[in-house]
Design a protein around this motif. Sequence first.
Motif, PDB file in Angstrom:
ATOM      1  N   ARG A 239      -6.335   8.949   6.589  1.00 36.74           N
ATOM      2  CA  ARG A 239      -6.676  10.273   6.052  1.00 36.74           C
ATOM      3  C   ARG A 239      -5.597  10.729   5.064  1.00 36.74           C
ATOM      4  N   TRP A 240      -4.340  10.547   5.460  1.00 35.65           N
ATOM      5  CA  TRP A 240      -3.240  10.947   4.570  1.00 35.65           C
ATOM      6  C   TRP A 240      -3.263  10.125   3.284  1.00 35.65           C
TER       7      TRP A 240
ATOM      8  N   SER B  89       0.809  -1.218   0.000  1.00 40.52           N
ATOM      9  CA  SER B  89       0.000   0.000   0.000  1.00 40.52           C
ATOM     10  C   SER B  89       0.844   1.270   0.000  1.00 40.52           C
ATOM     11  N   VAL B  90       2.128   1.160   0.338  1.00 40.05           N
ATOM     12  CA  VAL B  90       3.034   2.316   0.299  1.00 40.05           C
ATOM     13  C   VAL B  90       3.933   2.239  -0.936  1.00 40.05           C
ATOM     14  N   ALA B  91       4.521   1.068  -1.198  1.00 40.35           N
ATOM     15  CA  ALA B  91       5.494   0.927  -2.283  1.00 40.35           C
ATOM     16  C   ALA B  91       4.878   1.140  -3.661  1.00 40.35           C
TER      17      ALA B  91
ATOM     18  N   PHE C  80       1.981  12.148   0.910  1.00 41.96           N
ATOM     19  CA  PHE C  80       0.906  11.692   1.793  1.00 41.96           C
ATOM     20  C   PHE C  80       0.747  10.172   1.801  1.00 41.96           C
ATOM     21  N   THR C  81       1.020   9.489   0.678  1.00 41.66           N
ATOM     22  CA  THR C  81       0.876   8.025   0.677  1.00 41.66           C
ATOM     23  C   THR C  81       1.971   7.343   1.486  1.00 41.66           C
TER      24      THR C  81
ATOM     25  N   ILE D  29      -4.061   9.484  -2.490  1.00 46.12           N
ATOM     26  CA  ILE D  29      -4.715   8.815  -3.619  1.00 46.12           C
ATOM     27  C   ILE D  29      -5.414   9.840  -4.505  1.00 46.12           C
ATOM     28  N   ALA D  30      -6.147  10.781  -3.875  1.00 48.81           N
ATOM     29  CA  ALA D  30      -6.874  11.799  -4.634  1.00 48.81           C
ATOM     30  C   ALA D  30      -5.915  12.625  -5.491  1.00 48.81           C
ATOM     31  N   CYS D  31      -4.795  13.052  -4.894  1.00 50.26           N
ATOM     32  CA  CYS D  31      -3.797  13.836  -5.640  1.00 50.26           C
ATOM     33  C   CYS D  31      -3.187  13.014  -6.762  1.00 50.26           C
TER      34      CYS D  31
END
Length: 288
Positions: free
Chosen positions: A266-267, A86-88, A133-134, A272-274
Amino acid sequence: MQGILYALIPMVAWGSIGFVSNKIGGKPNQQTFGMTLGALLFALVVWLIVRPEMSVSLWGFGIIGGMLWSMGQYGQFRSMQYMGVSVANPLSSGAQLVFGSLIGAIIFGEWSKPTQFLLGILALLLLVIGFYFTSKQDDEKSYTNTNHEFGKGFRALTYSTAGYLSYAILFNNIMHFDALAVILPMAVGMVLGAMIFMKFKIQLEAVVIKNALVGLMWGIGNIFMLLAAAKAGLAIAFSFSQLGVIISIIGGILFLGETKTRKEMRWLTIGIACFVIGAVLLGVVKSY
């Protein structure tokens, strides 16, 4: 509408690769080797059906491109090992988009109109914010040897991004081959690259064979990417394919048990949105 439906296939197929392979298990070199075997099987089937015209240059550059791709995929699997899917995955996809777009604009002159520069720079800024943020972590969360593990993950992402970008530049900016023709030489190069990472100590263990499924997913994503580009245009196909990062993030959390605190969720949502908006804007830039 048909083109958009086609574009959903690579989004889901490519976005699922990370968590499916990690769910199957294995070391990064085993995951990469198994995936390339599946890709080779898929490429052989495509070749038998299409029977495209082949040349010496296509074989040579196709094999080189496949080896570069395998370096990218091996590094990505290693980064997932240290940072989590989920981060990489968003960091890997974002880095490829940012550096690939900059190289295309600066070196190959892909951006020539003022609108392209305006939208392109805005997209890159959004992607960088998405990076931040991710990967942002909650200080209150207890991590074991976090900095050390993340350091290893970022190093793996560095050579992973270098491999993926070199492969993309070779096929998109330097050599222009028919995708259905080059897929077999590329798959051969992918397997050869994976064998190098295994130091040619080849063992067809169960976990390797199972990871071949991931290679088939990669191949299916490739075919439907071509169909989507033909039906809906490159901008739609490109943008939708990048949205696969959402699938990988959700899959890592739901299927691999990667935990997130409330702050991190939240971050992650902001990131994801960005990332999505940035990827869509880059797709619009490509359509000009």
